[in-house]
Design a protein around this motif. Structure first.
Motif, PDB file in Angstrom:
ATOM      1  N   VAL A 161     -18.535  -1.899  13.517  1.00 55.19           N
ATOM      2  CA  VAL A 161     -19.856  -1.306  13.280  1.00 55.19           C
ATOM      3  C   VAL A 161     -20.997  -2.232  13.678  1.00 55.19           C
ATOM      4  O   VAL A 161     -22.113  -1.781  13.916  1.00 55.19           O
ATOM      5  N   GLU A 162     -20.722  -3.547  13.744  1.00 54.93           N
ATOM      6  CA  GLU A 162     -21.714  -4.532  14.188  1.00 54.93           C
ATOM      7  C   GLU A 162     -20.996  -5.521  15.094  1.00 54.93           C
ATOM      8  O   GLU A 162     -20.448  -6.516  14.626  1.00 54.93           O
ATOM      9  N   PRO A 163     -20.973  -5.263  16.390  1.00 52.15           N
ATOM     10  CA  PRO A 163     -20.136  -6.035  17.318  1.00 52.15           C
ATOM     11  C   PRO A 163     -20.726  -7.383  17.711  1.00 52.15           C
ATOM     12  O   PRO A 163     -20.947  -7.669  18.891  1.00 52.15           O
ATOM     13  N   PHE A 164     -20.965  -8.204  16.688  1.00 51.20           N
ATOM     14  CA  PHE A 164     -21.462  -9.551  16.928  1.00 51.20           C
ATOM     15  C   PHE A 164     -20.610 -10.508  16.104  1.00 51.20           C
ATOM     16  O   PHE A 164     -20.253 -10.199  14.968  1.00 51.20           O
ATOM     17  N   PRO A 165     -20.256 -11.677  16.646  1.00 50.27           N
ATOM     18  CA  PRO A 165     -19.308 -12.558  15.966  1.00 50.27           C
ATOM     19  C   PRO A 165     -19.854 -13.052  14.624  1.00 50.27           C
ATOM     20  O   PRO A 165     -21.041 -13.370  14.498  1.00 50.27           O
ATOM     21  N   SER A 166     -18.961 -13.099  13.632  1.00 46.77           N
ATOM     22  CA  SER A 166     -19.317 -13.677  12.337  1.00 46.77           C
ATOM     23  C   SER A 166     -18.090 -14.321  11.725  1.00 46.77           C
ATOM     24  O   SER A 166     -16.961 -13.878  11.954  1.00 46.77           O
ATOM     25  N   ILE A 167     -18.319 -15.370  10.927  1.00 46.31           N
ATOM     26  CA  ILE A 167     -17.247 -15.975  10.137  1.00 46.31           C
ATOM     27  C   ILE A 167     -17.562 -15.859   8.643  1.00 46.31           C
ATOM     28  O   ILE A 167     -16.774 -16.307   7.816  1.00 46.31           O
ATOM     29  N   ASP A 168     -18.683 -15.250   8.312  1.00 46.65           N
ATOM     30  CA  ASP A 168     -19.109 -15.109   6.922  1.00 46.65           C
ATOM     31  C   ASP A 168     -18.288 -14.011   6.235  1.00 46.65           C
ATOM     32  O   ASP A 168     -18.363 -12.838   6.615  1.00 46.65           O
ATOM     33  N   GLY A 169     -17.502 -14.376   5.215  1.00 45.06           N
ATOM     34  CA  GLY A 169     -16.631 -13.415   4.552  1.00 45.06           C
ATOM     35  C   GLY A 169     -17.380 -12.242   3.962  1.00 45.06           C
ATOM     36  O   GLY A 169     -16.912 -11.097   4.016  1.00 45.06           O
ATOM     37  N   GLU A 170     -18.554 -12.490   3.395  1.00 44.54           N
ATOM     38  CA  GLU A 170     -19.316 -11.412   2.763  1.00 44.54           C
ATOM     39  C   GLU A 170     -19.856 -10.446   3.809  1.00 44.54           C
ATOM     40  O   GLU A 170     -19.844  -9.229   3.619  1.00 44.54           O
TER      41      GLU A 170
END
Length: 293
Positions: free
Chosen positions: A220-229
């Protein structure tokens, strides 16, 4: 080192016999046994001989999660690891597992409940459109209630989802080379999944998402993240939100990815990525013989 992304396919990629060439590998057999204890039914039995059940959401999704995650584990045992992960719909759960966001058994419990809720949310319809006028499609969808763009897969292939009447109306109005009704139990990735999504959200609230060890591109938001929340919030929206795979495909080279490995049955995702980002090296791990050394 070649920067590599691992991607995991979702429902529709399953095929009879998938993963059965892994049964001679002790760690794989152990995972299949663990899955049977959690699910109350055998992934092995269904993947070996029950094509009808394998096509039912409640069995398809857990079976794909188990098979794809075993392949990923075997690749990691051999010293391979990705720089980025993503999955198409159900495949996002495998991506989150590989990224260390939750343990394998927790992921399977989530997928089991997700599949049950999605199976019970009957009444809608989905259809794939191939080689269409995107501007016309967006205009018609905006003017038609109870239908949305569910999967934006590539510049030339999308899936719409909603009430049967609205989906058929869009199919009849939009010029496309092919318009194919899909055999699904409901209108996945649309607002018609809201009751199931609300129930699933209550389950997700009690699951702790760890920070990812590998960046994840979400549907739904195709940008990299490592934030679990953040990754949990994105997963919360996934059941009713659009799968933005075309944008994920564009994000791969934008994040310096040079090679993509699709892990799981079929080659749907590498095919879609090739149409959107044609300069990437594309590989598939669909069976034991394709596991890298």
């Amino acid at each position: 080192m070649t920067k590599t992304a691992w991607v995991f396919p979702g429902q529709g990629s399953q095929d009879l016999g998938m993963g059965m060439d892994l049964l001679d590998i002790p760690s794989a057999k152990e995972k299949f046994d663990q899955a049977e204890a959690i699910l109350g039914w055998s992934v092995i039995e269904i993947c070996q001989k029950d094509e009808k059940k394998l096509s039912q959401t409640v069995y398809t999704q857990p079976s794909l999660y188990v098979v794809e995650s075993i392949f990923a584990d075997l690749m990691r045992e051999r010293g391979h690891k990705p720089d980025l992960v993503a999955g198409h719909s159900l495949g996002e759960y495998v991506a989150l597992y590989v990224a260390g966001v939750f343990e394998w058994a927790i992921g399977l419990h989530l997928v089991k409940r997700r599949a049950e809720l999605m199976e019970s949310a009957a009444g809608g319809m989905m259809a794939a459109l191939i080689n269409f006028d995107r501007d016309q499609l967006e205009k018609v969808i905006a003017q038609t209630p109870n239908v949305v763009l569910a999967n934006d897969n590539s510049p030339a292939q999308v899936v719409i989802s909603g009430s049967p009447e609205s989906v058929r109306a869009v199919m009849s109005e939009v010029k496309a080379k092919r318009a194919i009704p899909l055999r699904t139990s409901g209108a996945f990735h649309s607002p018609l999944m809201a009751p199931a999504a609300a129930e699933f959200q209550d389950i997700l609230e009690f699951v702790e998402f760890q920070p990812a060890i590998i960046p994840v591109l979400s549907n739904v938001e195709p940008f990299p993240s490592i934030d679990g929340e953040i990754l949990k919030q994105r997963l919360n929206k996934q059941m009713t939100g659009s799968v933005r795979w075309r944008e994920i495909s564009l994000q791969l080279p934008a994040n310096d990815i040079e090679q993509v490995v699709e892990i799981g049955p079929g080659n749907v995702l590498t095919g879609l990525i090739k149409r959107t980002s044609p300069d990437l090296i594309l590989k598939n791990v669909r069976r034991a013989a394709e596991l890298p050394i």
